[in-house]
Design a protein around this motif. Sequence first.
Motif, PDB file in Angstrom:
ATOM      1  N   ARG A  97       0.807  -1.214   0.000  1.00 32.60           N
ATOM      2  CA  ARG A  97       0.000   0.000   0.000  1.00 32.60           C
ATOM      3  C   ARG A  97       0.850   1.278   0.000  1.00 32.60           C
ATOM      4  O   ARG A  97       0.404   2.306  -0.484  1.00 32.60           O
ATOM      5  CB  ARG A  97      -0.945   0.008   1.210  1.00 32.60           C
ATOM      6  CG  ARG A  97      -2.024  -1.052   1.144  1.00 32.60           C
ATOM      7  CD  ARG A  97      -3.028  -0.939   2.276  1.00 32.60           C
ATOM      8  NE  ARG A  97      -2.402  -1.230   3.576  1.00 32.60           N
ATOM      9  CZ  ARG A  97      -2.242  -0.325   4.528  1.00 32.60           C
ATOM     10  NH1 ARG A  97      -2.637   0.929   4.334  1.00 32.60           N
ATOM     11  NH2 ARG A  97      -1.693  -0.653   5.683  1.00 32.60           N
ATOM     12  N   ARG A  98       2.058   1.233   0.557  1.00 30.41           N
ATOM     13  CA  ARG A  98       2.927   2.407   0.596  1.00 30.41           C
ATOM     14  C   ARG A  98       4.309   2.039   0.087  1.00 30.41           C
ATOM     15  O   ARG A  98       4.914   1.061   0.539  1.00 30.41           O
ATOM     16  CB  ARG A  98       3.022   2.958   2.022  1.00 30.41           C
ATOM     17  CG  ARG A  98       1.745   3.589   2.525  1.00 30.41           C
ATOM     18  CD  ARG A  98       1.947   4.228   3.894  1.00 30.41           C
ATOM     19  NE  ARG A  98       2.318   3.252   4.899  1.00 30.41           N
ATOM     20  CZ  ARG A  98       1.450   2.487   5.560  1.00 30.41           C
ATOM     21  NH1 ARG A  98       0.144   2.595   5.314  1.00 30.41           N
ATOM     22  NH2 ARG A  98       1.852   1.609   6.460  1.00 30.41           N
ATOM     23  N   LEU A  99       4.839   2.873  -0.842  1.00 29.81           N
ATOM     24  CA  LEU A  99       6.147   2.621  -1.442  1.00 29.81           C
ATOM     25  C   LEU A  99       6.907   3.939  -1.553  1.00 29.81           C
ATOM     26  O   LEU A  99       6.442   4.881  -2.186  1.00 29.81           O
ATOM     27  CB  LEU A  99       5.979   1.986  -2.829  1.00 29.81           C
ATOM     28  CG  LEU A  99       7.259   1.670  -3.616  1.00 29.81           C
ATOM     29  CD1 LEU A  99       8.161   0.728  -2.832  1.00 29.81           C
ATOM     30  CD2 LEU A  99       6.907   1.087  -4.980  1.00 29.81           C
ATOM     31  N   HIS A 100       8.093   3.990  -0.900  1.00 30.49           N
ATOM     32  CA  HIS A 100       8.904   5.210  -0.893  1.00 30.49           C
ATOM     33  C   HIS A 100      10.305   4.905  -1.421  1.00 30.49           C
ATOM     34  O   HIS A 100      10.955   3.952  -0.969  1.00 30.49           O
ATOM     35  CB  HIS A 100       9.033   5.761   0.533  1.00 30.49           C
ATOM     36  CG  HIS A 100       7.819   6.497   1.002  1.00 30.49           C
ATOM     37  ND1 HIS A 100       7.875   7.736   1.594  1.00 30.49           N
ATOM     38  CD2 HIS A 100       6.500   6.176   0.959  1.00 30.49           C
ATOM     39  CE1 HIS A 100       6.653   8.135   1.908  1.00 30.49           C
ATOM     40  NE2 HIS A 100       5.808   7.199   1.528  1.00 30.49           N
ATOM     41  N   PHE A 101      10.768   5.735  -2.354  1.00 29.23           N
ATOM     42  CA  PHE A 101      12.148   5.694  -2.836  1.00 29.23           C
ATOM     43  C   PHE A 101      12.794   7.045  -2.519  1.00 29.23           C
ATOM     44  O   PHE A 101      12.314   8.085  -2.984  1.00 29.23           O
ATOM     45  CB  PHE A 101      12.205   5.462  -4.339  1.00 29.23           C
ATOM     46  CG  PHE A 101      11.572   4.178  -4.805  1.00 29.23           C
ATOM     47  CD1 PHE A 101      12.176   2.956  -4.551  1.00 29.23           C
ATOM     48  CD2 PHE A 101      10.370   4.185  -5.494  1.00 29.23           C
ATOM     49  CE1 PHE A 101      11.599   1.767  -4.974  1.00 29.23           C
ATOM     50  CE2 PHE A 101       9.786   3.013  -5.924  1.00 29.23           C
ATOM     51  CZ  PHE A 101      10.394   1.803  -5.655  1.00 29.23           C
ATOM     52  N   THR A 102      13.886   7.038  -1.781  1.00 26.50           N
ATOM     53  CA  THR A 102      14.575   8.286  -1.431  1.00 26.50           C
ATOM     54  C   THR A 102      16.081   8.105  -1.600  1.00 26.50           C
ATOM     55  O   THR A 102      16.652   7.132  -1.088  1.00 26.50           O
ATOM     56  CB  THR A 102      14.281   8.695   0.021  1.00 26.50           C
ATOM     57  OG1 THR A 102      12.877   8.857   0.192  1.00 26.50           O
ATOM     58  CG2 THR A 102      14.957  10.016   0.363  1.00 26.50           C
ATOM     59  N   GLY A 103      16.742   9.024  -2.311  1.00 25.14           N
ATOM     60  CA  GLY A 103      18.190   8.993  -2.445  1.00 25.14           C
ATOM     61  C   GLY A 103      18.720   7.785  -3.194  1.00 25.14           C
ATOM     62  O   GLY A 103      19.806   7.293  -2.884  1.00 25.14           O
ATOM     63  N   MET A 104      17.969   7.313  -4.177  1.00 26.34           N
ATOM     64  CA  MET A 104      18.407   6.171  -4.994  1.00 26.34           C
ATOM     65  C   MET A 104      19.263   6.713  -6.132  1.00 26.34           C
ATOM     66  O   MET A 104      18.812   6.868  -7.266  1.00 26.34           O
ATOM     67  CB  MET A 104      17.195   5.400  -5.508  1.00 26.34           C
ATOM     68  CG  MET A 104      16.199   4.980  -4.420  1.00 26.34           C
ATOM     69  SD  MET A 104      16.822   3.653  -3.394  1.00 26.34           S
ATOM     70  CE  MET A 104      16.642   2.271  -4.501  1.00 26.34           C
ATOM     71  N   GLY A 105      20.533   7.002  -5.829  1.00 26.21           N
ATOM     72  CA  GLY A 105      21.382   7.772  -6.732  1.00 26.21           C
ATOM     73  C   GLY A 105      21.817   7.082  -8.002  1.00 26.21           C
ATOM     74  O   GLY A 105      22.320   7.742  -8.909  1.00 26.21           O
ATOM     75  N   SER A 106      21.663   5.769  -8.118  1.00 29.06           N
ATOM     76  CA  SER A 106      22.101   5.059  -9.324  1.00 29.06           C
ATOM     77  C   SER A 106      20.955   4.706 -10.261  1.00 29.06           C
ATOM     78  O   SER A 106      21.182   4.128 -11.326  1.00 29.06           O
ATOM     79  CB  SER A 106      22.856   3.773  -8.935  1.00 29.06           C
ATOM     80  OG  SER A 106      24.040   4.086  -8.233  1.00 29.06           O
ATOM     81  N   ILE A 107      19.748   5.020  -9.887  1.00 26.64           N
ATOM     82  CA  ILE A 107      18.587   4.737 -10.731  1.00 26.64           C
ATOM     83  C   ILE A 107      18.511   5.777 -11.844  1.00 26.64           C
ATOM     84  O   ILE A 107      18.409   6.977 -11.595  1.00 26.64           O
ATOM     85  CB  ILE A 107      17.285   4.746  -9.912  1.00 26.64           C
ATOM     86  CG1 ILE A 107      17.299   3.654  -8.847  1.00 26.64           C
ATOM     87  CG2 ILE A 107      16.067   4.597 -10.834  1.00 26.64           C
ATOM     88  CD1 ILE A 107      17.294   2.251  -9.401  1.00 26.64           C
ATOM     89  N   LEU A 108      18.593   5.317 -13.097  1.00 25.03           N
ATOM     90  CA  LEU A 108      18.504   6.210 -14.254  1.00 25.03           C
ATOM     91  C   LEU A 108      17.124   6.186 -14.893  1.00 25.03           C
ATOM     92  O   LEU A 108      16.659   7.187 -15.423  1.00 25.03           O
ATOM     93  CB  LEU A 108      19.563   5.827 -15.297  1.00 25.03           C
ATOM     94  CG  LEU A 108      21.022   5.814 -14.835  1.00 25.03           C
ATOM     95  CD1 LEU A 108      21.929   5.414 -15.991  1.00 25.03           C
ATOM     96  CD2 LEU A 108      21.417   7.174 -14.303  1.00 25.03           C
ATOM     97  N   SER A 109      16.488   5.030 -14.872  1.00 27.70           N
ATOM     98  CA  SER A 109      15.194   4.882 -15.543  1.00 27.70           C
ATOM     99  C   SER A 109      14.326   3.914 -14.757  1.00 27.70           C
ATOM    100  O   SER A 109      14.820   2.984 -14.115  1.00 27.70           O
ATOM    101  CB  SER A 109      15.396   4.365 -16.968  1.00 27.70           C
ATOM    102  OG  SER A 109      14.159   4.139 -17.611  1.00 27.70           O
TER     103      SER A 109
END
Length: 526
Positions: A97-109
């Motif tokens: 129900r809840r999904l957080h992404f923070t500071g994922m510095g290598s994610i391009l796409s």
Amino acid sequence: KEEASNSGVREKYRLVELNLLWNSNLKSRSSDVEISVLEGLQPHPNLRHLRIINYRGSTSPTWLATDLHTKYLESLYLHDCSGWEMLPPLGQLPYLRRLHFTGMGSILSIGPELYGSGSLMGFPCLEELHFENMLEWRSWCGVEKECFFPKLLTLTIMDCPSLQMLPVEQWSDQVNYKWFPCLEMLDIQNCPSLDQLPPLPHSSTLSRISLKNAGIISLMELNDEEIVISGISDLVLERQLFLPFHNLRSLKSFSIPGCDNFMVLPLKGQGKHDISEVSTTMDDSGSSLSNISELKICGSGISEDVLHEILSNVGILDCLSIKDCPQVTSLELNPMVRLDYLIIEDCLELTTLKCMKTLIHLTELTVLRSPKFMEGWKNLVEEAEGSHLRITASLKRLHIDDLSFLTMPICRTLGYLQYLMIDTDQQTICLTPEQEQAFGTLTSLKTLVFSECSYLRSLPATLHQISSLKSLHLSSCESIDSLPHLGLPGSLERLFIAGCDLLRDKCVEGGIDQHKIAHVRETILA
């Protein structure tokens, strides 16, 4: 990995919440070691809430990727996992129900790898999705013919300066695989590289929008009743924002200040997307704004098409206010609208009125700093007379800064006018004989106000003929130096004079005009 496996996390079947935190101060950290450690910390399938913080591995653990061992997860927070290069197929988690992404510095796409595949995919229960501080993230890709995020309520994207692409097509009413159909709140901040924004609001459920420094928009705020849009001042390229007005169901205030450098257009401006094709959310009255009683429209960025599209979607409306719209030259109202109060201010080019039936029931009108409106009103009245309609015949209150209406056919239709305010007329010095005579025809007038008419030297000589007049207000009319020679009507009960020093001195006790106000029950001289 062996030590992590021996921790016994996998056997803790009563464990509901798990936080996995790596020490960010350690200088020598091996990505391979951290991958092995996280792999060994596989929790029991009963786990409901998981946080992974400061992980430096480049891949997902298998229990969160290929076999999705944690299938009962309800919330997942990935914070500062700067080495993680590809997200796992979290869309297959059936209860998330809840999904957080923070500071994922290598994610391009972000694309199909996140949504999953097979019979269960696309985040069937996700309600809250949050992206923040993903500095290298450039694109968010959609997929065709799949309706993802069916229950998402809140979407937040913050501080992603490289993000250029959103799944815009998937937001459209024109596809049968529309995403985010239940979205209620959208927040995008500090994403200046966005090439295109979807039509907003894309659904009638989306009642709160906050865009700040998002592509072409420096500010867009939408709450239940008000929308404000501001443009970025240094734009060179022509940019456009499309608004599906049929989804603004509760809108009461629409403001686009200072947007001269880009266009705000109705959705039909996209060519094949015609408003009639996407008006499926309208109610039986055919108007998506049918439940509002007051609508305020203002801002130099409002084009004529935008104004027309807003007004064509209005149903029952008591008050309409249009201010600071220099691009607007004509006003056309839905003939089904019964309008009681119309306010026009700072619409310098508004000349044409196409709202004959709408104005039949008008009881209050304000027109200020809109010099061409009077000509349009005159033409409309003449046209109505040919159709045996009495435009503005029900008008009871008029607030205006142009006395020219007194010598137009308009004045003949004001038999029920009870309140007249002449405000900031900076042109009239003396009333013409025709204007003087016209005041005498206002047989229902009860309150007369002259405010900031700096050059007006005298009041109407026929003022004594208005036997219905109860109240006279004179404010900041510095050049008026006396009351009319024949005095004031015997019906007058209240006289207010302020900022009119020459006149006040003649009305005080011992003044030469004192006898003209002796019958007035309440007199205020300020």
